[in-house]
Design a protein around this motif. Structure first.
Motif, PDB file in Angstrom:
ATOM      1  N   THR A 132      -5.196  60.041  28.768  1.00  0.00           N
ATOM      2  CA  THR A 132      -5.781  60.455  27.485  1.00  0.00           C
ATOM      3  C   THR A 132      -6.550  59.329  26.817  1.00  0.00           C
ATOM      4  O   THR A 132      -7.527  59.562  26.116  1.00  0.00           O
ATOM      5  N   ALA A 133      -6.120  58.081  27.015  1.00  0.00           N
ATOM      6  CA  ALA A 133      -6.818  56.921  26.453  1.00  0.00           C
ATOM      7  C   ALA A 133      -7.132  55.951  27.583  1.00  0.00           C
ATOM      8  O   ALA A 133      -6.378  55.858  28.554  1.00  0.00           O
ATOM      9  N   GLN A 134      -8.230  55.216  27.441  1.00  0.00           N
ATOM     10  CA  GLN A 134      -8.638  54.292  28.503  1.00  0.00           C
ATOM     11  C   GLN A 134      -9.024  52.933  27.921  1.00  0.00           C
ATOM     12  O   GLN A 134     -10.191  52.553  27.921  1.00  0.00           O
ATOM     13  N   PRO A 135      -8.056  52.173  27.431  1.00  0.00           N
ATOM     14  CA  PRO A 135      -8.380  50.839  26.916  1.00  0.00           C
ATOM     15  C   PRO A 135      -8.798  49.909  28.052  1.00  0.00           C
ATOM     16  O   PRO A 135      -8.230  49.964  29.147  1.00  0.00           O
ATOM     17  N   VAL A 136      -9.785  49.044  27.797  1.00  0.00           N
ATOM     18  CA  VAL A 136     -10.211  48.088  28.822  1.00  0.00           C
ATOM     19  C   VAL A 136     -10.108  46.647  28.341  1.00  0.00           C
ATOM     20  O   VAL A 136     -10.182  45.721  29.142  1.00  0.00           O
ATOM     21  N   THR A 137      -9.938  46.445  27.018  1.00  0.00           N
ATOM     22  CA  THR A 137      -9.791  45.103  26.487  1.00  0.00           C
ATOM     23  C   THR A 137      -8.446  44.967  25.792  1.00  0.00           C
ATOM     24  O   THR A 137      -7.785  45.963  25.475  1.00  0.00           O
ATOM     25  N   GLU A 138      -8.058  43.736  25.539  1.00  0.00           N
ATOM     26  CA  GLU A 138      -6.803  43.475  24.821  1.00  0.00           C
ATOM     27  C   GLU A 138      -6.845  44.099  23.435  1.00  0.00           C
ATOM     28  O   GLU A 138      -5.854  44.670  22.971  1.00  0.00           O
ATOM     29  N   ALA A 139      -8.001  44.009  22.766  1.00  0.00           N
ATOM     30  CA  ALA A 139      -8.133  44.594  21.422  1.00  0.00           C
ATOM     31  C   ALA A 139      -7.976  46.111  21.477  1.00  0.00           C
ATOM     32  O   ALA A 139      -7.331  46.706  20.602  1.00  0.00           O
ATOM     33  N   ASP A 140      -8.570  46.749  22.498  1.00  0.00           N
ATOM     34  CA  ASP A 140      -8.413  48.198  22.679  1.00  0.00           C
ATOM     35  C   ASP A 140      -6.942  48.558  22.824  1.00  0.00           C
ATOM     36  O   ASP A 140      -6.447  49.518  22.214  1.00  0.00           O
ATOM     37  N   LEU A 141      -6.252  47.786  23.649  1.00  0.00           N
ATOM     38  CA  LEU A 141      -4.853  48.075  23.946  1.00  0.00           C
ATOM     39  C   LEU A 141      -3.979  47.901  22.713  1.00  0.00           C
ATOM     40  O   LEU A 141      -3.123  48.758  22.423  1.00  0.00           O
ATOM     41  N   ILE A 142      -4.176  46.833  21.967  1.00  0.00           N
ATOM     42  CA  ILE A 142      -3.385  46.595  20.757  1.00  0.00           C
ATOM     43  C   ILE A 142      -3.616  47.720  19.751  1.00  0.00           C
ATOM     44  O   ILE A 142      -2.675  48.229  19.124  1.00  0.00           O
ATOM     45  N   SER A 143      -4.873  48.113  19.586  1.00  0.00           N
ATOM     46  CA  SER A 143      -5.196  49.192  18.654  1.00  0.00           C
ATOM     47  C   SER A 143      -4.504  50.484  19.065  1.00  0.00           C
ATOM     48  O   SER A 143      -3.945  51.207  18.224  1.00  0.00           O
ATOM     49  N   LEU A 144      -4.515  50.766  20.361  1.00  0.00           N
ATOM     50  CA  LEU A 144      -3.898  51.986  20.862  1.00  0.00           C
ATOM     51  C   LEU A 144      -2.381  51.964  20.694  1.00  0.00           C
ATOM     52  O   LEU A 144      -1.775  52.947  20.255  1.00  0.00           O
ATOM     53  N   LEU A 145      -1.766  50.832  21.022  1.00  0.00           N
ATOM     54  CA  LEU A 145      -0.312  50.718  20.901  1.00  0.00           C
ATOM     55  C   LEU A 145       0.114  50.789  19.435  1.00  0.00           C
ATOM     56  O   LEU A 145       1.140  51.387  19.108  1.00  0.00           O
ATOM     57  N   THR A 146      -0.679  50.176  18.547  1.00  0.00           N
ATOM     58  CA  THR A 146      -0.374  50.226  17.116  1.00  0.00           C
ATOM     59  C   THR A 146      -0.444  51.652  16.592  1.00  0.00           C
ATOM     60  O   THR A 146       0.444  52.114  15.860  1.00  0.00           O
ATOM     61  N   ALA A 147      -1.494  52.394  16.985  1.00  0.00           N
ATOM     62  CA  ALA A 147      -1.642  53.783  16.554  1.00  0.00           C
ATOM     63  C   ALA A 147      -0.511  54.639  17.093  1.00  0.00           C
ATOM     64  O   ALA A 147       0.027  55.510  16.382  1.00  0.00           O
ATOM     65  N   SER A 148      -0.109  54.374  18.352  1.00  0.00           N
ATOM     66  CA  SER A 148       0.988  55.138  18.955  1.00  0.00           C
ATOM     67  C   SER A 148       2.301  54.879  18.228  1.00  0.00           C
ATOM     68  O   SER A 148       3.076  55.804  17.949  1.00  0.00           O
ATOM     69  N   ALA A 149       2.554  53.611  17.872  1.00  0.00           N
ATOM     70  CA  ALA A 149       3.787  53.255  17.162  1.00  0.00           C
ATOM     71  C   ALA A 149       3.805  53.875  15.769  1.00  0.00           C
ATOM     72  O   ALA A 149       4.843  54.369  15.305  1.00  0.00           O
ATOM     73  N   GLU A 150       2.649  53.860  15.088  1.00  0.00           N
ATOM     74  CA  GLU A 150       2.572  54.452  13.752  1.00  0.00           C
ATOM     75  C   GLU A 150       2.800  55.960  13.803  1.00  0.00           C
ATOM     76  O   GLU A 150       3.457  56.531  12.918  1.00  0.00           O
TER      77      GLU A 150
END
Length: 264
Positions: A234-252
């Motif tokens: 469903t999500a395709q992060p390719v950078t560290e910033a992408d991944l942090i943003s995605l994990l933060t949104a998932s945790a929230e």
């Protein structure tokens, strides 16, 4: 190289990735007519380039070599940046100002009186980049711009690439560092066996397991972590910033759902 069909479009950053011997440097050296193809053609800004008009390609396509020492020729940094302008017959009244502006663009004004060969690897890359930018090219080509640099200087080069891209100059670079390619590139081209075997956005390329395996490449860390965490497809992060943003949104989102459940 064989059967290569490659174009650079206005206002984009293109990363060439691939293993050693894939043909990355050879392709790059064709872009400013350092090499001229035996078959096929190079067209720069609509003009076919031949042995007789290589200077057109070299003015429009600035090349920063992997070994910066190969293009540093003058006794001081300022003289080195001036060299290209003088070579093209730019009037002396304009050269000093343009050279200093180019150094300022790459945040290297403080180096203008230094001896080029006594600079660090990162500083030499910046001076080489200034020497290219002073000619106001349409495209800047960098062969392995991070080779041999520490993380701090690597980030400095990455920042300057982003900066010149924002100023409307297209950038083509080769790199073994897929994390870097994911961070700066709009388009990634994968090379293997002297040809381009795949291209697309970083998301398209770095989530194509078959393509990367055929080119003997491993995806960036963010891609591997996202898969291990079950965040794809469903999500395709390719950078560290992408991944942090995605994990933060998932945790929230999880925290919000727990709050709703607690209220019930």
């Amino acid at each position: 190289m064989h059967d290569v069909d490659f174009s650079v479009y206005p206002n984009e950053v293109v990363a060439l990735v691939g293993g050693n011997g894939a043909g990355k440097s050879t392709l790059l050296e064709h872009l400013n007519a350092t090499l001229v193809p035996d078959d096929g053609e190079l067209v720069v800004e609509g003009t076919p380039v031949t042995e007789d008009n290589r200077q057109h390609a070299r003015k429009e396509v600035g090349f920063v070599f992997q070994d910066a020492d190969t293009q540093l020729v003058a006794p001081t940094v300022l003289d080195d940046v001036l060299f290209g302008l003088q070579n093209y017959g730019v009037p002396d009244s304009d050269t000093q100002e343009r050279a200093r502006e180019a150094l300022a663009t790459v945040d290297a004004s403080h180096l203008e009186d230094r001896v080029p060969h006594y600079l660090s690897g990162g500083e030499k890359r910046l001076v080489g980049l200034a020497g290219v930018l002073v000619l106001e090219p349409s495209v800047v080509v960098l062969d392995e711009p991070l080779a041999g640099l520490d993380p701090e200087r690597s980030q400095l080069i990455a920042d300057r690439i982003t900066q010149i891209h924002e100023e409307g100059i297209s950038v083509v670079l080769s790199t073994h560092d897929l994390e870097f390619a994911a961070e700066v590139a709009d388009r990634v081209c994968v090379m293997a066996d002297g040809n381009i075997v795949g291209s697309g956005t970083p998301q398209t390329v770095f989530y194509d397991d078959v393509l990367l395996e055929n080119a003997n490449l491993h995806p960036p860390s963010a891609v591997r972590i996202a898969r291990e965490a079950g965040l794809t497809p469903t999500a395709q992060p390719v950078t560290e910033a992408d991944l942090i943003s995605l994990l933060t949104a998932s945790a929230e989102e999880e925290a919000s759902q727990r709050t709703v459940q607690d209220k019930r």
